[in-house]
Design an enzyme around this catalytic site. Structure first.
Site, PDB file in Angstrom:
ATOM      1  CE  LYS A  85     -23.845  28.025  76.396  1.00  0.00           C
ATOM      2  NZ  LYS A  85     -23.735  29.130  75.428  1.00  0.00           N
TER       3      LYS A  85
ATOM      4  NE  ARG B  10     -23.502  33.591  69.519  1.00  0.00           N
ATOM      5  CZ  ARG B  10     -23.557  32.567  70.369  1.00  0.00           C
ATOM      6  NH1 ARG B  10     -23.130  32.716  71.612  1.00  0.00           N
ATOM      7  NH2 ARG B  10     -24.017  31.401  69.976  1.00  0.00           N
TER       8      ARG B  10
ATOM      9  N   PRO C 260     -21.479  24.558  71.781  1.00  0.00           N
ATOM     10  CG  PRO C 260     -20.238  22.616  71.996  1.00  0.00           C
ATOM     11  CD  PRO C 260     -20.094  24.087  71.770  1.00  0.00           C
ATOM     12  CD  GLU C 261     -27.921  26.344  72.721  1.00  0.00           C
ATOM     13  OE1 GLU C 261     -28.759  26.466  73.629  1.00  0.00           O
ATOM     14  OE2 GLU C 261     -28.071  26.841  71.590  1.00  0.00           O
TER      15      GLU C 261
END
Length: 269
Positions: free
Chosen positions: A52, A258, A2-3
């Site tokens: 975060k 990523r 989640p950002e």
């Protein structure tokens, strides 16, 4: 993972539902049982997010720090409670709702000094009042590391993840592999301002939308995006598909473990 907008959205939700009243706290899974017992029945004073990280404050008793990581989730439900399902690390129950936390990277009870230490390690958060983008610029402007990697470094900039990273660089025509020190200060100021706007919108609606009105499905006569992350985006998870602006196939590579997406034409080297 989640950002930042997701954590700020959760903080606002938990502030509305639980702050200012005693709550029931438990750990059905058992891994947070001792800490939960200390806070059970105590006053939930406030909730806040930084990047975060989510913080549930209980005054002098301490703060529950949650980092969801890749697999953590919160489940929100109205009363009455039902039996826990799965590995529930923490159950929080208030006057009208209950919340289950599953699979977080971190769920721990910290004192004020430990909370301050976490915040001190983080870069400015575009969603926090008083955030200072100059702090991030000082790191970026001296670095040989790519802008793409720097935007994902939480010590440089807090709360930005893979989606916002890819989209804000596209929106400003910046190639992701550009060294930080080659970025223009004016470009950085525009990127920061855009992140504030995009992430605030994400908090309001609960998803990431980054495309201009002229590139929405209805305007272009295309099908809406189908992706579990939701939202309309330019390049994220669109590898090999035509750029919505120029038609060039969206490029993809792995950077620091990523996935990285960009348009070679709109974001020239």
């Amino acid at each position: 993972m989640p950002e930042g907008h997701t954590l700020h959205r959760l903080a606002r939700l938990h502030q509305r539902r639980y702050a200012g009243a005693p709550v029931t706290l438990s750990s059905p899974q058992g891994r947070f049982a001792r800490e939960a017992a200390k806070l059970d029945g105590q006053l939930f004073t406030s909730a806040e997010a930084y990047g975060k990280h989510l913080f549930h404050h209980y005054g002098p008793l301490g703060t529950v720090h949650v980092h969801l990581g890749l697999y953590g989730t919160f489940g929100e439900s109205p009363l009455p409670e039902t039996d826990p399902v799965g590995q529930v690390r923490m159950r929080l129950t208030g006057r009208t709702h209950w919340t289950d936390l599953r699979g977080p990277n971190r769920c721990e009870l910290l004192d004020a000094a430990q909370v301050d230490a976490i915040k001190a390690r983080l870069g400015p958060d575009p969603l926090r009042r008083g955030a200072k983008p100059d702090r991030a610029w000082e790191r970026i402007s001296r670095s040989r590391t790519s802008v793409a990697a720097l935007l994902m470094d939480q010590a440089v900039l807090a709360g930005v993840g893979n989606v916002y990273r890819a989209e804000v660089l596209f929106r400003h025509g910046v190639t992701p592999l550009l060294p930080g020190r080659a970025l223009d200060r004016g470009q950085w100021d525009e990127i920061w301002t855009d992140l504030v706007t995009l992430m605030r919108a994400g908090v309001r609606v609960g998803r990431i939308d980054t495309v201009a009105p002229e590139h929405l499905p209805a305007a272009m006569g295309r099908a809406p995006r189908e992706d579990r992350h939701g939202g309309e985006v330019y390049v994220y998870r669109r590898a090999g598909m035509p750029c919505l602006v120029c038609g060039t196939p969206v490029a993809h590579q792995t950077l620091a473990g990523r996935n990285l997406y960009w348009c070679p034409t709109c974001q020239p080297a």
